[in-house]
Motif scaffolding. Structure first.
Motif, PDB file in Angstrom:
ATOM      1  N   TYR A   1      -6.596   9.189  -8.586  1.00  0.00           N
ATOM      2  CA  TYR A   1      -7.353  10.443  -8.532  1.00  0.00           C
ATOM      3  C   TYR A   1      -7.335  11.053  -7.141  1.00  0.00           C
ATOM      4  N   PRO A   2      -7.640  12.350  -7.044  1.00  0.00           N
ATOM      5  CA  PRO A   2      -7.605  13.035  -5.744  1.00  0.00           C
ATOM      6  C   PRO A   2      -8.441  12.310  -4.680  1.00  0.00           C
ATOM      7  N   TYR A   3      -7.856  12.135  -3.542  1.00  0.00           N
ATOM      8  CA  TYR A   3      -8.491  11.494  -2.373  1.00  0.00           C
ATOM      9  C   TYR A   3      -8.946  10.063  -2.654  1.00  0.00           C
ATOM     10  N   GLY A   4      -8.514   9.494  -3.781  1.00  0.00           N
ATOM     11  CA  GLY A   4      -8.997   8.163  -4.143  1.00  0.00           C
ATOM     12  C   GLY A   4      -7.938   7.085  -3.968  1.00  0.00           C
TER      13      GLY A   4
ATOM     14  N   VAL B   1       0.865  -1.182   0.000  1.00  0.00           N
ATOM     15  CA  VAL B   1       0.000   0.000   0.000  1.00  0.00           C
ATOM     16  C   VAL B   1       0.899   1.228   0.000  1.00  0.00           C
ATOM     17  N   LEU B   2       0.698   2.093  -0.956  1.00  0.00           N
ATOM     18  CA  LEU B   2       1.572   3.266  -1.076  1.00  0.00           C
ATOM     19  C   LEU B   2       0.772   4.549  -0.879  1.00  0.00           C
ATOM     20  N   LEU B   3       0.987   5.172   0.261  1.00  0.00           N
ATOM     21  CA  LEU B   3       0.353   6.448   0.552  1.00  0.00           C
ATOM     22  C   LEU B   3       1.083   7.556  -0.225  1.00  0.00           C
TER      23      LEU B   3
ATOM     24  N   GLN C   1      -2.744   4.956  -2.689  1.00  0.00           N
ATOM     25  CA  GLN C   1      -3.698   5.666  -1.823  1.00  0.00           C
ATOM     26  C   GLN C   1      -3.379   7.158  -1.857  1.00  0.00           C
ATOM     27  N   ASN C   2      -4.327   7.934  -2.309  1.00  0.00           N
ATOM     28  CA  ASN C   2      -4.106   9.374  -2.363  1.00  0.00           C
ATOM     29  C   ASN C   2      -4.490  10.032  -1.034  1.00  0.00           C
TER      30      ASN C   2
END
Lengths: 558, 558
Positions: free
Chosen positions: A497-500, A374-376, A442-443
């Motif tokens: 995408y933003p916040y997605g 998982v990549l923030l 993860q955005n």
């Protein structure tokens, strides 16, 4: 001499391998496409504003590489710049058995020094629309980019028909130099370089020069170099348009006035066809669309591209869809469209989700994965300097292994990012050879309130299945249930995408060391990427040409 | 690790050697002066016009290196630029036993790549005023230059006295980038880059901004970075002023209003003192002059520098000779001088001839030479591209030996140069170790009618005796009779005047490979130089750090 011999040996063995392969599969001999490139500076006026750019044989975009599936491509690249190195990546080419020719400076090779010549030799093992570009500093922004177009093998039919083939490459242009941009990006007081001055279609745009720029000779609206690109079409014929983007910053929309487009290819994969009036395209993505010249042929139409995902201050990029026999520069009688709303993320997400594998070409993904990373995605300050990071690791080169995940429990992706524990790191993930890996991008919010950006992530050496997209924080229990295992598209680039979140799966079946990174050149420059290796023990002896300079190329490893 | 060990070994052996030397000769221990440098881009406004420059630790000129004769200097240089390499030459330092640290890219080392650190380690074996500067591309022009000041050993007295020491480094400044300049110099249609915009004294000048430059924020006359340099003096005290020039193009005159200067040092050699109102100084030269603050102390005086040898279009460079306690920025009540006539070559020649070795420090040259090399200086077209050449060889790297002379019989040095037989060549002269060599620099007409330029030639690794100067074509029968064998000065840089000749002699007693070249950076960039080697078999094992990049530094030679 050693280098030459070694090169020849590799080339010979590769050729032997692929000739055998071709005989088995296609019963035709694969050929070799040879390109002789000189990278040098030249003054160009792509949008009428004169500036020094980086060119291939004097051109930007560079020459298109044409080859047939199975061919070997040899690019003999000579660096004729003064003090600046260069490295070129073959974007979408998997480099099976030649990971050292992936062209990623610092990962697969030492950059090519001024005066040196480097032979990139690789097989294009899959038809489709690909790109090449510099992979060093901000040299895409400087102008080093172009198309790789790989045709299908003899006797193979694509799942669509067309009369003619055309290609359009999109770029955003800055008037400042890349040295200035790099300096700006490295300042503590992040003097952000702002939005581009122009959008280029096949290397041509138009900047609205000020009087002083005209008077000083810097800007000349009558320069033929910045006359718009035109695509001449014959009424009632169908065109396959290959569209690629190598923007430095901008996500784009693309349309042809009054004409629908049928999307049929994405990053070399055949797409279950769908019709759109507007194509969204991120840096690093390629598409093929079919367009029929079925409108009133007594006039021309605008081809337009506009910035999306960021509040645009860059004018619409323009070209002309020219119906034969109208004069190609006869401007359409209409106003060019300014495109869809820049912040209509839902439409972009809808289009991304509409891109599925063609029903005759579905390659099923492995049903389970061996590992989940998982990549923030965040923007950070590290020692006061602005960076972009994945799991709070901003890509650089050191010896510490990076983490597989972030603090999923507690991290608020809607908060202004603090991330005080972010560090610079080599971010090298060691992955088991032939294992299956999921990556969840993860955005989150950036360092600015109520602000999250689009990041197109590109993987080297592989395609991945796009399993799904979603909004908010990824939930491994619920969101995995929405994964598409039926007909997921395989691509090398995917937007977050933003916040997605975006979920993808790949098989680590290509021995080597590979980058996976945000394709916005400024973001990657500021650390937004990871490196993974798989099966390096299978890579064998590296050619000496990928390391060293001058006479050290003849040296051997101890 | 290998590199580190090797470096340490070399360093240790060097230290041992020079400590022994010091004990024998000076009976004091030599020290080590350590400098930690980061080469990076920064926006600077040296003449009020903001441009990106190359800096050391953010400064241009870079920090002065101070050391005492016999000291070891270690400069740990980290390249923090994005895609551009760098190499730094220690101008006037002979690099005995360390020819690999001479810093000449392509001759003694591979350039230092971005992200790499290189340790230059050398002994300063002679007191005097020296320089350092980049030796790669046009990086002096970009801003990478500074002073090396080596004090005399303890207990040694220089043949002159003074109260205080000061230093002034001169530079010409262009507003275009060095990438643009390099591109211009490489065009077939030689779009000559023209005269510099400003002359800088200790990095400060003043450009007369246009309104549009002021409005766009590019030019700001109130920026403190471009306030003039001031030298504060105490009435009746005597100052030793060290003056060096690292201009890219311009020969300069230098004066201090109403004050005479006594020349006492040139390129590290003590000069038989002479008084002048005006000092001519070429790129690559250094001088020490004594100035007594013996004028009306109620006012300040102009320090000025002006272009000579080329018809100047660059404004006078200004600084302030500030009598304490006047306000340092109180402008003198007079108009700054515009210096001597730019084309008064006779005065320049007279001053050159006045520079003789101090009578207590004469080192007699060997009475005869083993070899005479005559170098015709010309401007040429090679394949249509403009070059500068010595004996019709424009410096590049190939395997053909260059000629020792030119067609002396038939060449008309007053004719517009055709030189259709000029080629690019490595121009490497192999010289017998410990032999004595004469070099006759022969000037000629350029490609423009009635035009011949001044070329200051600089030798690496050695000083040479200046045996004589003359006008017209050198005549080996008559002109050798005028040679000065009594008290010729030993220098590392010497001018060749328009249509004239300059004769020098040196002993090839320093094993290594060395450049000898015109110090006008643009001329050298266009090929005006030769390489000579002597005693390379005595050089021994080269440190791996001088070649290769990244992990190849650990490689060993086959």
């Amino acid at each position: 001499m050693v280098e030459t011999l070694q090169c020849r040996r590799i080339l010979t063995s590769l050729l032997a391998l692929y000739i055998l392969f071709s005989i088995n599969v296609q019963t035709v001999m694969a050929g070799t496409q040879f390109y002789d490139w000189e990278v040098r500076y030249a003054y160009k006026s792509p949008d009428c504003y004169k500036k020094l750019g980086m060119t291939i044989n004097g051109e930007s975009p560079g020459p298109t590489i044409y080859a047939q599936q199975g061919d070997t491509v040899v690019v003999k690249l000579t660096n004729s710049m003064t003090t600046e190195n260069v490295a070129v990546h073959w974007h979408g080419i998997r480099q099976h058995e030649t990971p050292w020719y992936d062209g990623t400076e610092g990962v697969t090779q030492c950059a090519i020094m001024p005066g040196d010549t480097f032979n990139y030799t690789f097989v294009v093992d899959r038809s489709g629309t690909y790109l090449y570009h510099a992979h060093y500093g901000l040299q895409i922004t400087a102008g080093l980019y172009g198309f790789i177009i790989v045709s299908v093998p003899n006797g193979f039919s694509e799942p669509f028909v067309y009369d003619y083939d055309g290609s359009i490459i999109l770029k955003d242009l800055y008037h400042s130099s890349t040295y200035e941009q790099a300096t700006n990006l490295s300042f503590k007081a992040n003097s952000w370089i702002g939005e581009p001055q122009s959008l280029l279609i096949n290397g041509r745009g138009r900047f609205n020069c000020s009087a002083s720029e005209v008077n000083s000779g810097v800007c000349n609206a009558t320069n033929p170099e910045c006359s718009p690109y035109f695509l001449t079409v014959v009424p009632e014929k169908t065109y396959r348009l290959r569209i690629g983007s190598l923007t430095s910053l901008s996500a784009l929309s693309f349309e042809i006035e009054d004409h629908n487009m049928t999307v049929v290819e994405a990053d070399g994969s055949f797409v279950e066809p769908f019709v759109t009036k507007n194509l969204y395209i991120n840096s690093g993505e390629t598409y093929s669309v079919l367009v029929k010249a079925d409108q009133n042929s007594s006039r021309n139409y605008w081809i337009t591209t506009n910035v999306v995902s960021r509040e645009p201050s860059t004018p619409t990029g323009l070209a002309i869809f020219n119906y034969n026999p109208n004069y190609h520069y006869k401007f359409p009688p209409t106003e060019p469209t300014t495109g869809p709303l820049w912040n209509d993320t839902d439409s972009q997400l809808d289009q991304s989700q509409a891109i599925k594998a063609h029903h005759d070409f579905v390659q099923a993904p492995p049903p389970i994965s061996d590992r989940v990373i998982v990549l923030l995605n965040t923007q950070n300050l590290i020692n006061g300097y602005p960076h972009w990071s994945a799991n709070n690791r901003s890509l650089t080169f050191d010896q510490n292994p990076p983490p597989d995940t972030y603090d999923i429990e507690n991290y608020d992706i809607y908060d202004v990012s603090e991330n005080k524990n972010a560090i610079s790191s080599n971010a090298i993930y060691r992955i088991g050879f032939n294992t299956t890996v999921d990556i969840i991008l993860q955005n989150a919010n950036t360092m600015k309130a109520n602000h999250s950006e689009t990041h197109p992530w590109h993987m080297h050496g592989h395609e991945f299945w796009i399993l799904g997209y979603g909004s908010g924080k990824f939930d491994k229990v619920h969101d995995t249930k929405s994964y598409n295992f039926i007909n997921p598209i395989m691509r090398n680039t995917v937007p977050l995408y933003p916040y997605g979140w975006t979920a993808l799966r790949f098989r680590a079946d290509n021995p080597g060391v590979w980058l996976f990174h945000c394709h916005i050149e400024f973001h990657f420059y500021m650390g937004m990427g990871i490196v993974f290796e798989a099966g390096v023990e299978k890579v064998g002896t590296l050619p000496t040409s990928i390391m060293g300079c001058g006479k050290t190329k003849d040296m051997i490893r101890p």
